[in-house]
Design an enzyme around this catalytic site. Structure first.
Site, mmCIF file in Angstrom:
data_model
loop_
_atom_site.group_PDB
_atom_site.id
_atom_site.type_symbol
_atom_site.label_atom_id
_atom_site.label_comp_id
_atom_site.label_asym_id
_atom_site.label_seq_id
_atom_site.Cartn_x
_atom_site.Cartn_y
_atom_site.Cartn_z
ATOM 1 N N GLY A 28 0.829 -1.196 0.000
ATOM 2 C CA GLY A 28 0.000 0.000 0.000
ATOM 3 C C GLY A 28 0.865 1.248 0.000
ATOM 4 O O GLY A 28 1.979 1.264 -0.527
ATOM 5 N N SER A 29 0.370 2.310 0.639
ATOM 6 C CA SER A 29 0.962 3.640 0.484
ATOM 7 C C SER A 29 2.347 3.801 1.099
ATOM 8 O O SER A 29 3.035 4.780 0.793
ATOM 9 C CB SER A 29 0.018 4.685 1.061
ATOM 10 O OG SER A 29 -1.176 4.726 0.313
ATOM 11 N N THR A 30 2.771 2.913 1.991
ATOM 12 C CA THR A 30 4.133 3.039 2.504
ATOM 13 C C THR A 30 5.155 2.854 1.382
ATOM 14 O O THR A 30 6.273 3.351 1.465
ATOM 15 C CB THR A 30 4.399 2.002 3.611
ATOM 16 O OG1 THR A 30 4.001 0.704 3.153
ATOM 17 C CG2 THR A 30 3.615 2.349 4.870
ATOM 18 N N LYS A 54 4.983 4.228 -1.405
ATOM 19 C CA LYS A 54 5.092 5.500 -2.121
ATOM 20 C C LYS A 54 6.409 6.209 -1.838
ATOM 21 O O LYS A 54 6.816 7.102 -2.585
ATOM 22 C CB LYS A 54 3.912 6.400 -1.764
ATOM 23 C CG LYS A 54 2.571 5.905 -2.306
ATOM 24 C CD LYS A 54 1.405 6.734 -1.788
ATOM 25 C CE LYS A 54 0.069 6.213 -2.325
ATOM 26 N NZ LYS A 54 -1.092 6.909 -1.758
ATOM 27 N N GLY A 93 -3.143 5.318 1.800
ATOM 28 C CA GLY A 93 -2.812 5.336 3.212
ATOM 29 C C GLY A 93 -3.000 6.639 3.869
ATOM 30 O O GLY A 93 -2.560 6.822 4.984
#
Length: 743
Positions: A309-311, A313, A743
């Site tokens: 997920g967004s981690t 990014k 996230g």
């Protein structure tokens, strides 16, 4: 008559000759054909071997606290033939049942068992309840045997113990997934015990000697001796205090959100020394057989793979900064973006036209698709994922590490890769190594758990040195990326990581809320994996932490559930490390709950002044202060000159200290203030509990003064937007929805 005598003589002679032929044949058969067999049988009567058991190596944390060691153990044994002969069957069975809690039926079967010839056994071990028990149980067995002897006026009753050794983990379940365990036979099963088994187990010694028929050692007989080689000792990078902080914070969150599992890893981002690692559920290696669910033994920190997920990014952001493509002030239209016929969405429908920096703070999927897929491009996006170590093992010295994968194929796969979904699966340890590369100036480091290996037989010590895998991004890129990640936490209005904000410490981080794939192969919005990853302080990183919860209950995301766990662990750890808090704006307190900074008085410079003059000046200006030592001048002070003082904070004036420094009364002080003062006094410090100092004890260890501090929480503490449980007390802060992959 003569003929009869001759026949008789011939017959007798023939018999004698035949006898001697049989005898010679028998001797030949025994000495030649079966010589080796009878040689071995004879050797059994005079040749003996004594095994000298090697000690398994000790495992300690970085400060020398014992985490695993060999300790004396005892095995309970019974002599069924003696017990029956003495008529003690029922009493022995009942007594052993009460001491060992072994079922009566199993004890009856053990004591009544007979060999194949129908005879009662002479000696049997009481397994498993009586196998490798501790001294306390052994003492109870000895006391029970003595009572039976006195009661029946007999000396041998057929029960006792045999001394042995066993593996013992004094802190029980603390760091269980790191340590692993050995089974009752002494075989390594998991964790460091398994990975370093060859070094830890050593080699048993052996003594060969000869004796007479009564077992007495022959004085002139040949003997051989093979010395015992004890196992190597391991000193870990783990700090048991930080490990405790981790597990304590995890237990609180686990009870509140009840996830399927939970994982936390903490490391020094500069070296990738693992400071702590834990999973829930967990197990007690001293009683591993009581753990019913095998999943409790699973070390998710290095074995589990998942869509991050967004981690993830962070990788996209670092890549675009490195390629000079990231303009924080440029704008894009949030909400959704089309990749072919596929629509990729932001959470909550987006935020209209916003800057890319705000896109980072909001964790906009659309913004990162534009950065990673459109600007950076497919090839470079995958290259940076590879360079940051994804899709390959980190090489950590623990067994069973998974390597994950980065396998985008279709265009939409590359687009979703930019925000950590689709054809990308990672491990927690890979992510922590990646964010540490941002923290330490762009260097991807190999994580490790064993700091030193000490051979007690030779005194040789092997020290593990930090190992750089590659320079992923430049130091300047890492600094800029870190400043953007700091905004994710520092912006108390729109930052998704605002609940990780720690007053006085600069924190960089990223939230993650990844939707999991259901049993039908489609994303299931009701099943989420939430996480937070970050480091602090940004200007001089000391610790990096990742927090992961698998399917927490409730409408929560990485910012609401995982970030508060990060905050609690990091704030406690930094204070424990003695890292001073620094406030922005040159003498102002940090912001709280999005409010304006509150002005505060700063500590005046008293160093070099006479103690009398300093006291008069502080008294005149209304400062609370305390002088330490009997010297005439101020040698140092805490807080240092120019430091913003909290309301009611005390100023300590220290004069020159001798070998036996004066320790001030620190009761009521925060851990940070107490540690700072004691550090200036150059004394040893031990801390237990959390909150504020309620008790202090002084002692001397190896000629150096030691101070033990006991802390307890202050019931009036906690005026921030978040309570200890991570729940917000500010009605203006809304929970982040996990209904979309961001996230």
């Amino acid at each position: 008559m003569i003929k009869r005598i001759k026949l008789r003589t011939l017959f007798i002679g023939g018999c004698i000759t035949l006898f001697f032929l049989v005898l010679v044949g028998r001797v030949f058969y025994i000495q030649v054909l079966q010589g080796d067999f009878w040689q071995q049988e004879a050797a059994k009567t005079w040749a003996h071997t004594t095994i000298i058991k090697a000690l398994r190596g000790e495992i300690t944390d970085r400060n020398g606290n014992v985490l695993a060691s060999d300790v004396p153990a005892f095995t309970v044994v019974v002599e069924p033939d003696v017990i029956h002969e003495r008529g003690l069957r029922d009493e022995v069975i009942q007594g052993l049942h009460e001491i060992l809690n072994k079922p009566v039926s199993e004890l009856e079967e053990l004591i009544d068992a007979k060999d194949k010839d129908g005879n009662l056994y002479k000696n049997r071990e009481v397994r498993n309840e009586g196998w490798k028990v501790d001294q306390e149980v052994a003492d109870k067995i000895a006391e029970f045997a003595k009572k039976l002897e006195e009661k029946h006026d007999i000396r041998e009753i057929g029960i006792g113990t045999v001394k042995d050794q066993k593996r013992y983990y004094p802190k029980n379940s603390l760091a269980a997934h790191i340590l692993g365990y050995t089974n009752r036979e002494g075989n390594a099963v998991a964790g460091l015990e398994y990975f370093y088994d060859k070094q830890l187990r050593g080699m048993d010694g052996k003594l060969n000697y000869q004796s007479d028929g009564k077992g007495v050692k022959l004085p002139d007989a040949e003997e051989s001796y093979k010395p015992v080689v004890n196992g190597d000792n391991l000193k870990l990078t783990i700090d048991s205090t930080i490990q405790y902080y981790i597990e304590d914070a995890m237990k609180e969150a686990y009870a509140e959100y009840q996830p399927k599992s939970m994982t936390v890893i903490a490391a020094d981002p500069n070296t990738m020394e693992i400071l702590g690692m834990a999973n829930l559920p967990t197990f007690n290696p001293n009683e591993y057989w009581n753990t019913q669910d095998q999943a409790d033994f699973y070390n998710h920190a290095i074995k589990s793979i998942y869509e991050p997920g967004s981690t993830f990014k962070i990788v996209t952001l670092a890549g675009t900064v490195q390629e000079k493509l990231f303009d924080p002030n440029a704008k894009f239209q949030s909400g959704y973006i089309m990749i072919g016929r596929r629509r990729l969405n932001d959470m909550h429908g987006g935020w209209g036209r916003i800057t890319y920096l705000d896109g980072v703070k909001h964790s906009s999927n659309v913004g990162f698709v534009k950065l990673g897929y459109e600007m950076l491009g497919k090839d470079k996006l995958v290259k940076y994922a590879d360079d940051f170590g994804f899709g390959q093992k980190t090489g950590i010295d623990l067994p069973g590490e998974a390597k994950g994968l980065v396998k985008p194929y279709y265009e939409v796969d590359f687009a979703t890769l930019a925000y950590g979904h689709g054809k990308v699966q990672v491990t927690p340890i890979q992510q922590l190594a990646a964010v540490s590369a941002v923290a330490n100036g762009g260097k991807l480091m190999k994580p490790y758990v064993v700091k030193e290996i000490d051979d007690p037989n030779t005194g040789k010590m092997t020290v593990t040195k930090p190992e750089m895998v590659r320079q992923v991004i430049s130091a300047d890129t890492a600094k800029k990326t870190g400043s953007y990640l700091e905004q994710v936490v520092a912006d108390q209005k729109i930052g998704t990581g605002k609940r990780a904000y720690i007053d006085g410490y600069r924190v960089a981080g990223k939230t993650g809320t990844a939707i999991k794939v259901g049993i039908d192969g489609k994303y299931d919005p009701t099943k989420n994996l939430v996480s937070f990853i970050g480091y602090a302080p940004v200007n001089d990183p000391k610790i990096a932490v990742i927090v992961i919860m698998d399917e927490p209950k409730g409408d929560v995301g990485g910012g609401t559930a995982a970030a508060p766990v990060f905050k609690k662990i990091v704030s406690q750890s930094l204070e424990y490390m003695g890292v001073p808090k620094v406030y922005a704006d040159g003498g102002k307190n940090g912001k709280k709950s999005g409010d304006d900074a509150v002005s505060a008085r700063t500590a005046p410079n008293m160093v070099g002044q006479t103690m009398k003059s300093a006291k008069e000046q502080l008294l005149d200006q209304g400062f609370d202060f305390e002088s330490v030592g009997g010297g005439p001048t101020v040698a140092s002070q805490y807080p240092s000159a120019g430091t913003a003082l909290a309301s009611g904070q005390k100023v300590y004036l220290l004069s020159e200290q001798g070998d036996k420094p004066t320790i001030p009364d620190l009761r009521g002080e925060s851990l940070r203030d107490a540690l700072e003062v004691l550090s200036l006094l150059k004394v040893g410090i031990q801390v237990s509990g959390e909150g504020y100092v309620t008790e202090q004890k002084e002692s001397v260890n190896n000629g150096k003064k030691q101070v033990a501090l006991t802390l307890k929480p202050n019931k009036q503490d906690g005026q921030d937007t978040e309570t200890a449980s991570g729940k917000t007390t500010d009605p203006n802060i809304k929970s982040a929805s996990p209904s979309k992959p961001a996230g």
